[in-house]
Design an enzyme around this catalytic site. Sequence first.
Site, PDB file in Angstrom:
ATOM      1  N   GLN A 104      26.002 -19.641  -4.619  1.00  0.00           N
ATOM      2  CA  GLN A 104      26.900 -19.106  -5.528  1.00  0.00           C
ATOM      3  C   GLN A 104      28.155 -19.400  -5.994  1.00  0.00           C
ATOM      4  O   GLN A 104      28.673 -19.284  -6.861  1.00  0.00           O
ATOM      5  CB  GLN A 104      26.111 -17.763  -5.602  1.00  0.00           C
ATOM      6  CG  GLN A 104      24.479 -17.738  -6.036  1.00  0.00           C
ATOM      7  CD  GLN A 104      24.637 -16.008  -5.565  1.00  0.00           C
ATOM      8  OE1 GLN A 104      25.012 -15.006  -6.169  1.00  0.00           O
ATOM      9  NE2 GLN A 104      23.500 -16.218  -5.655  1.00  0.00           N
ATOM     10  N   PRO A 131      18.690 -14.567  -2.576  1.00  0.00           N
ATOM     11  CA  PRO A 131      17.618 -15.427  -3.079  1.00  0.00           C
ATOM     12  C   PRO A 131      17.110 -16.830  -2.304  1.00  0.00           C
ATOM     13  O   PRO A 131      17.873 -16.820  -1.514  1.00  0.00           O
ATOM     14  CB  PRO A 131      18.016 -16.559  -4.612  1.00  0.00           C
ATOM     15  CG  PRO A 131      19.638 -16.097  -4.459  1.00  0.00           C
ATOM     16  CD  PRO A 131      20.287 -15.004  -2.917  1.00  0.00           C
ATOM     17  N   TYR A 294      17.282 -10.530 -10.146  1.00  0.00           N
ATOM     18  CA  TYR A 294      17.586 -11.415  -9.762  1.00  0.00           C
ATOM     19  C   TYR A 294      19.153 -12.373 -10.345  1.00  0.00           C
ATOM     20  O   TYR A 294      19.918 -12.680  -9.550  1.00  0.00           O
ATOM     21  CB  TYR A 294      17.513 -12.410  -8.628  1.00  0.00           C
ATOM     22  CG  TYR A 294      16.218 -10.989  -7.787  1.00  0.00           C
ATOM     23  CD1 TYR A 294      17.032 -10.418  -6.909  1.00  0.00           C
ATOM     24  CD2 TYR A 294      15.004 -10.874  -7.401  1.00  0.00           C
ATOM     25  CE1 TYR A 294      16.670  -8.971  -6.092  1.00  0.00           C
ATOM     26  CE2 TYR A 294      14.243  -9.772  -7.925  1.00  0.00           C
ATOM     27  CZ  TYR A 294      15.473  -8.951  -6.632  1.00  0.00           C
ATOM     28  OH  TYR A 294      14.809  -7.911  -5.950  1.00  0.00           O
ATOM     29  N   LEU A 295      18.196 -12.796 -11.248  1.00  0.00           N
ATOM     30  CA  LEU A 295      18.987 -13.981 -12.254  1.00  0.00           C
ATOM     31  C   LEU A 295      20.139 -13.037 -13.019  1.00  0.00           C
ATOM     32  O   LEU A 295      21.391 -13.595 -13.726  1.00  0.00           O
ATOM     33  CB  LEU A 295      18.395 -14.254 -13.092  1.00  0.00           C
ATOM     34  CG  LEU A 295      18.573 -16.072 -13.943  1.00  0.00           C
ATOM     35  CD1 LEU A 295      18.764 -16.972 -12.522  1.00  0.00           C
ATOM     36  CD2 LEU A 295      17.879 -16.700 -14.322  1.00  0.00           C
ATOM     37  N   GLN A 296      19.949 -12.314 -13.057  1.00  0.00           N
ATOM     38  CA  GLN A 296      21.214 -10.836 -14.082  1.00  0.00           C
ATOM     39  C   GLN A 296      22.755 -11.585 -13.708  1.00  0.00           C
ATOM     40  O   GLN A 296      23.565 -11.862 -14.642  1.00  0.00           O
ATOM     41  CB  GLN A 296      21.048 -10.378 -14.105  1.00  0.00           C
ATOM     42  CG  GLN A 296      20.504  -8.852 -15.050  1.00  0.00           C
ATOM     43  CD  GLN A 296      20.495  -7.808 -14.917  1.00  0.00           C
ATOM     44  OE1 GLN A 296      21.425  -7.030 -14.281  1.00  0.00           O
ATOM     45  NE2 GLN A 296      19.070  -6.859 -14.629  1.00  0.00           N
ATOM     46  N   ASP A 297      22.248 -10.905 -12.448  1.00  0.00           N
ATOM     47  CA  ASP A 297      24.096 -10.813 -11.713  1.00  0.00           C
ATOM     48  C   ASP A 297      24.439 -12.685 -11.757  1.00  0.00           C
ATOM     49  O   ASP A 297      25.694 -12.748 -11.974  1.00  0.00           O
ATOM     50  CB  ASP A 297      24.325 -10.464 -10.725  1.00  0.00           C
ATOM     51  CG  ASP A 297      23.448 -10.758  -9.682  1.00  0.00           C
ATOM     52  OD1 ASP A 297      24.262 -11.729  -8.795  1.00  0.00           O
ATOM     53  OD2 ASP A 297      22.552 -10.092  -9.562  1.00  0.00           O
ATOM     54  N   GLN A 298      23.857 -13.227 -11.526  1.00  0.00           N
ATOM     55  CA  GLN A 298      24.246 -15.256 -10.877  1.00  0.00           C
ATOM     56  C   GLN A 298      24.375 -15.482 -12.976  1.00  0.00           C
ATOM     57  O   GLN A 298      25.448 -16.590 -12.589  1.00  0.00           O
ATOM     58  CB  GLN A 298      23.321 -15.351 -10.944  1.00  0.00           C
ATOM     59  CG  GLN A 298      22.587 -15.282  -9.954  1.00  0.00           C
ATOM     60  CD  GLN A 298      21.421 -15.920  -8.305  1.00  0.00           C
ATOM     61  OE1 GLN A 298      21.739 -17.216  -8.753  1.00  0.00           O
ATOM     62  NE2 GLN A 298      19.939 -15.875  -8.374  1.00  0.00           N
ATOM     63  N   HIS A 320      25.178  -5.329  -9.069  1.00  0.00           N
ATOM     64  CA  HIS A 320      25.666  -6.437  -8.507  1.00  0.00           C
ATOM     65  C   HIS A 320      26.123  -6.840 -10.081  1.00  0.00           C
ATOM     66  O   HIS A 320      26.847  -7.861 -10.054  1.00  0.00           O
ATOM     67  CB  HIS A 320      24.252  -7.303  -8.381  1.00  0.00           C
ATOM     68  CG  HIS A 320      23.924  -7.198  -6.685  1.00  0.00           C
ATOM     69  ND1 HIS A 320      23.611  -6.786  -5.796  1.00  0.00           N
ATOM     70  CD2 HIS A 320      24.733  -8.410  -5.963  1.00  0.00           C
ATOM     71  CE1 HIS A 320      23.539  -6.932  -4.329  1.00  0.00           C
ATOM     72  NE2 HIS A 320      24.281  -8.112  -4.343  1.00  0.00           N
TER      73      HIS A 320
END
Length: 366
Positions: A104, A131, A294-298, A320
Site C-alpha cells: 500500500q 488485507p 476494505y477497498l474503499q480507503d485503498q 480509514h
Amino acid sequence: MEGQRVEVDGGIMEGGGQILRVSTALSCLLGLPLRVQKIRAGRSTPGLRPQHLSGLEMVRDLCDGHLEGAEIGSTEITFTPEKIRGGVHTADTKTAGSVCLLMQVSMPCVLFAASPSELRLKGGTNAEMAPQIDYTMMVFKPIAEKFGFTFNCDIKTRGYYPKGGGEVIVRMSPVKRLDPINLTDRGSVTKIYGRAFVAGVLPLKVAKDMAAAAVRCLRKEIRDLYVSIQPVQEARDQAFGNGSGIIIVAETSTGCLFAGSSLGKRGVNADKVGIEAAEMLLANLRHGGTVDEYLQDQLIIFMALASGISRIKTGPVTLHTQTAIHFAEQLAKAKFTVKKSEEEEDASKDTYIIECEGVGMANPHL
C-alpha cells in the site's frame, strides 16, 4: 534552505499506521518534506511498530530520501524525499507485519519512478488487521488496474501470525499518469467463489469445514447462485509456520468485486471462521455500493493522483477512508466530495458517492 515541512498530526482520525502510509507516500510523490508527530498516540503500544518502520524505510530507499526519528516506539519522524527510482527494493518486517500494507505504501510511489520496479516484500501474507494477500490479488488488483497500470505479484512463501516469514515479489512498470475511474454501477451478483486454506500442521478437514460452513451461511440469503469455495492445503515448501483462513469473493455483472475473509485462531472452531467470512461478505453486499469497505480507503490515493474526476459508490464511509481523504486533501490538494447517493434503488440504503477531482500527477521521467 529546505522547503517548508508539511506537519501531520498522526494522532487524529484513524490515528494509526494508515496516516503514516498515506502521508509518506504522498510526501515521496510530491517531493514534500514531512514531519509526522504523535504517531499512533492513542494506541495501546504507541509509536512505530516494526511493520511501520519497514514501510518508512522502504519509501526512504525508493527515493534515496532522508529519514529521522525512525525507530521502534518513536512517535515523531521527519522525512525528506528525493527522486523516486525504479529497480529492486527489499522490505522485511521481520515479523508477521503485513506485506500487503508494505504494498500500500510503496505502489503509488513506484508508479511514478523512472524505470520498472521489483519489490521484494517479507512478512505476513495472511495476517490480522490487514488485507490478506489473496484479497490483494483477487479484489484490489483487478479494480486498481482500472487506473491504467498493471502489476504482477508472485507469492513465493506464505507467512502467518506470529512468525511471518512470507515473501512476495511485486513487479510493476511506471506510468505517465493515472486514469480516473468511475465505479457507480453495481450490477447484480453473478458468481461467488473463494478459497479456504490450511498450512503447516493443520489438517485439510479444517479448510473443508470452513468452506462448508461459509456456503451454508451464504445459502440462507443467496439461494440461486452456485458457490464454489476451494479447500486448499498450502504446499509445505511454500508456507512458513501454521495458519488457516478463508476468503470469499462475489463478482457482479459490471465487474465489481466484494469480499469477506477471516483467519483461523487457536481455540476458534472452523465453522465459526467460515461463518464470519460469509457474514462479512453479505454485509458488504447489502449496502448497494460498488466496492467493499476494505477497498474503499485503498482507492483514495489513486483517485487523488489521477487526471480527471473519479467516482466510486460505497456503503458507509469508513474512518480509514475519511482519514485517507483528509491527508490526500491536505498534502496533494486533491478535492473530494462525499454525498449520499440519490438514486432510487439506494434510497433505503446507507450508500454514498465519493467523488474526487484528481491532481493529474504526471511522471516527470516519462
